[in-house]
Write a protein that holds these residues in place. Sequence first.
Motif, mmCIF file in Angstrom:
data_model
loop_
_atom_site.group_PDB
_atom_site.id
_atom_site.type_symbol
_atom_site.label_atom_id
_atom_site.label_comp_id
_atom_site.label_asym_id
_atom_site.label_seq_id
_atom_site.Cartn_x
_atom_site.Cartn_y
_atom_site.Cartn_z
ATOM 1 N N ALA A 1 44.659 43.896 42.141
ATOM 2 C CA ALA A 1 45.929 44.263 41.510
ATOM 3 C C ALA A 1 46.897 44.541 42.638
ATOM 4 O O ALA A 1 46.529 45.165 43.644
ATOM 5 C CB ALA A 1 45.748 45.497 40.638
ATOM 6 N N THR A 2 48.114 44.055 42.473
ATOM 7 C CA THR A 2 49.107 44.235 43.536
ATOM 8 C C THR A 2 50.455 44.536 42.918
ATOM 9 O O THR A 2 50.731 44.124 41.787
ATOM 10 C CB THR A 2 49.185 42.955 44.409
ATOM 11 N N THR A 3 51.280 45.260 43.643
ATOM 12 C CA THR A 3 52.641 45.519 43.167
ATOM 13 C C THR A 3 53.643 44.766 44.031
ATOM 14 O O THR A 3 54.554 44.125 43.500
ATOM 15 C CB THR A 3 52.933 47.040 43.170
ATOM 16 N N GLU A 4 53.427 44.794 45.350
ATOM 17 C CA GLU A 4 54.361 44.080 46.240
ATOM 18 C C GLU A 4 53.709 42.924 46.992
ATOM 19 O O GLU A 4 54.348 42.301 47.817
ATOM 20 C CB GLU A 4 54.988 45.049 47.254
ATOM 21 N N ASP B 1 43.595 37.766 39.385
ATOM 22 C CA ASP B 1 44.577 38.839 39.289
ATOM 23 C C ASP B 1 44.156 39.698 38.092
ATOM 24 O O ASP B 1 43.946 39.168 36.987
ATOM 25 C CB ASP B 1 45.949 38.184 39.059
ATOM 26 N N THR C 1 45.660 41.467 36.121
ATOM 27 C CA THR C 1 46.531 41.457 34.935
ATOM 28 C C THR C 1 46.240 40.262 34.020
ATOM 29 O O THR C 1 46.644 40.267 32.860
ATOM 30 C CB THR C 1 48.038 41.416 35.332
ATOM 31 N N SER D 1 46.023 48.790 45.081
ATOM 32 C CA SER D 1 46.783 49.636 46.012
ATOM 33 C C SER D 1 47.309 50.886 45.323
ATOM 34 O O SER D 1 47.412 50.945 44.096
ATOM 35 C CB SER D 1 47.919 48.832 46.631
ATOM 36 N N HIS E 1 50.184 53.605 44.498
ATOM 37 C CA HIS E 1 51.624 53.829 44.350
ATOM 38 C C HIS E 1 51.813 55.182 43.680
ATOM 39 O O HIS E 1 51.333 55.375 42.557
ATOM 40 C CB HIS E 1 52.283 52.720 43.523
ATOM 41 N N TYR F 1 46.377 54.068 41.258
ATOM 42 C CA TYR F 1 46.114 52.626 41.374
ATOM 43 C C TYR F 1 46.751 51.926 40.177
ATOM 44 O O TYR F 1 47.011 52.553 39.142
ATOM 45 C CB TYR F 1 44.599 52.355 41.386
ATOM 46 N N GLN F 2 46.946 50.627 40.295
ATOM 47 C CA GLN F 2 47.526 49.847 39.195
ATOM 48 C C GLN F 2 46.660 50.004 37.937
ATOM 49 O O GLN F 2 45.430 49.914 38.003
ATOM 50 C CB GLN F 2 47.589 48.361 39.574
ATOM 51 N N TYR G 1 62.060 46.165 48.237
ATOM 52 C CA TYR G 1 62.227 47.365 47.412
ATOM 53 C C TYR G 1 63.637 47.480 46.870
ATOM 54 O O TYR G 1 64.599 47.132 47.547
ATOM 55 C CB TYR G 1 61.933 48.639 48.230
ATOM 56 N N LYS H 1 62.677 52.608 45.193
ATOM 57 C CA LYS H 1 61.408 52.380 45.909
ATOM 58 C C LYS H 1 61.603 52.606 47.403
ATOM 59 O O LYS H 1 60.744 53.151 48.087
ATOM 60 C CB LYS H 1 60.935 50.944 45.695
#
Length: 183
Positions: free
Chosen positions: A8-11, A36, A38, A56, A58, A62-63, A132, A136
């Motif tokens: 899982a990733t956000t960026e 992924d 999601t 990761s 945030h 985690y996601q 960002y 962010k």
Amino acid sequence: MRVLICYATTEGQTRKVAEFVADLLKEAGHEPALFDATVADEVEPGRFEAAILTGSVHIGRYQSALVHRIHQWRDALNAMPSAFISVSMAAASDDPHARAEVDELCQKMLQAAGWTPTMTLHAAGAIRFSQYDFFKRLAMRLIARQMGRDDDPHVDHEYTDWDSVRRFVESFLASLRGSRASD
Ligand SMILES: Cc1cc2nc3c(=O)[nH]c(=O)nc-3n(C[C@H](O)[C@H](O)[C@H](O)COP(=O)(O)O)c2cc1C
């Protein structure tokens, strides 16, 4: 060996980590399958012989897609050799409190989900100011300062230590060979 890799990733940094891991596995003659979190509804984890999951942190979490998959796949994950790679900025920090804090939140998440990975790695992530929005950017500058960093906000910074990720994957593969030999 068929190895499930789910991220899982956000960026984007954790996707890069997952792709790096997949490449290492391929080089070592294994069959990695990269997903992924999601969009992994169709994945049947029981079809794999080992798994490496990564996500990761945030704002101390985690996601949710990753946490959801761990809950969903818990039994299969616990039944095979598995590893978790936690990506964060705390892992890049010189401050032992920051590192202990991220380890605690990692252990709590794994415990709540009921998954006991064979191995866990804390990998340093990246700061991508160019991606960002205003909030962010502000949050990341505050987090970075709390961790004793004062990075130039005009450029992106990658802290991932690719050698340590490589060594982690190599020891995971060595542990697989060990567990097969003792079967
Ligand atoms: C808004 C925001 C909040 C973050 N919060 C944390 C945090 O609480 N602890 C931490 O160690 N790292 C934190 N980070 C750093 C991320 O874990 C790091 O940037 C990581 O590389 C992100 O991975 P990704 O690109 O796969 O989403 C944060 C980053 C952002 C942008």
